[in-house]
Design a protein around this motif. Structure first.
Motif, short mmCIF file in Angstrom:
data_model
loop_
_atom_site.label_atom_id
_atom_site.label_comp_id
_atom_site.label_asym_id
_atom_site.label_seq_id
_atom_site.Cartn_x
_atom_site.Cartn_y
_atom_site.Cartn_z
N ALA A 143 -6.57 1.95 4.33
CA ALA A 143 -6.85 0.76 4.35
C ALA A 143 -6.65 0.13 5.76
N PHE A 152 0.81 -1.30 -0.07
CA PHE A 152 -0.02 0.03 -0.06
C PHE A 152 0.83 1.23 0.07
N ASP A 205 -5.13 3.65 0.52
CA ASP A 205 -5.62 2.89 -0.91
C ASP A 205 -5.00 3.92 -2.16
N GLN A 206 -4.85 4.96 -2.13
CA GLN A 206 -4.46 5.62 -3.19
C GLN A 206 -3.26 6.42 -3.04
N ASN A 264 -8.71 7.49 1.61
CA ASN A 264 -9.19 6.14 2.24
C ASN A 264 -8.06 5.60 3.10
#
Length: 196
Positions: free
Chosen positions: A149, A120, A169-170, A147
């Motif tokens: 994780a 991640f 997540d991003q 977001n």
């Protein structure tokens, strides 16, 4: 593992002490583990054709290093401990294991037990343990559309220093990272962006 240590250091390494544990110590040189770790510290990707010559490249790029066996208690057999100093003078110590298939797991960062893998995008925040600090940090991430994780928090004592790790997540935009750095009790922010 070498590339992760370079990222966590936050600058170009100029000194490195590399300890190899377990099967890394026994078979590392024969399997090229030592050269791969140095290549990662130099910023080379796993498919870089210069990896077999990473020791020479280290000399050209001003990276001095030593490699030696190390005995660790309750560590994965494919573990390396990298104590690294950057051109900025900053130092960090990373203990990480190769868990197979090109995957790694960071087990310690600067003597603090952690658990993250680099699969991640990862934010590592050092801050002081004050009421509401975690809520402030997560609010900044939420406001930035980020977001979470996974999240873990390690502190040495109540009211002491804290290391909070957010696996995201991003990608985390620089503007969001700057806002986190400006939170009053945050000491520093390290960001690892996963490779595609």
């Amino acid at each position: 593992i070498g590339a992760m240590a370079r990222t966590l250091l936050g600058s170009r390494p100029v000194q490195a002490e590399i300890g190899l544990h377990g099967s890394f110590a026994e078979t590392g040189p024969g399997h090229g583990t030592d050269r791969a770790l140095v290549a990662g510290l130099l910023g080379m990707k796993p498919d870089d054709l210069r990896i077999p010559n990473s020791f020479a490249a280290a000399g050209e790029q001003g990276l001095e290093f030593t490699i030696h066996p190390v005995e660790l208690r309750e560590a994965h057999p494919n573990t390396a401990v990298l104590t690294v100093e950057g051109v900025s003078g900053r130092k960090t110590c990373v203990q990480a294991a190769s868990t197979g298939g090109g995957r790694i797991r960071v087990d310690q960062l600067d003597g603090v037990a952690v658990n993250f893998t680099g699969i991640f995008n990862t934010l590592i925040l050092r801050h002081w343990d004050v009421p509401g600090e975690l809520a402030h940090l997560t609010r900044e991430l939420s406001d930035g559309g980020i977001n979470i994780a996974n999240m873990s928090l390690m502190r040495d004592r109540r009211g002491g220093s804290v290391m909070t790790i957010f696996e995201i997540d991003q990608p985390v935009p620089e503007a969001v990272r700057k806002k986190l750095e400006q939170v009053p009790c945050v000491v520093n922010v390290i960001y690892y962006e996963k490779e595609d």
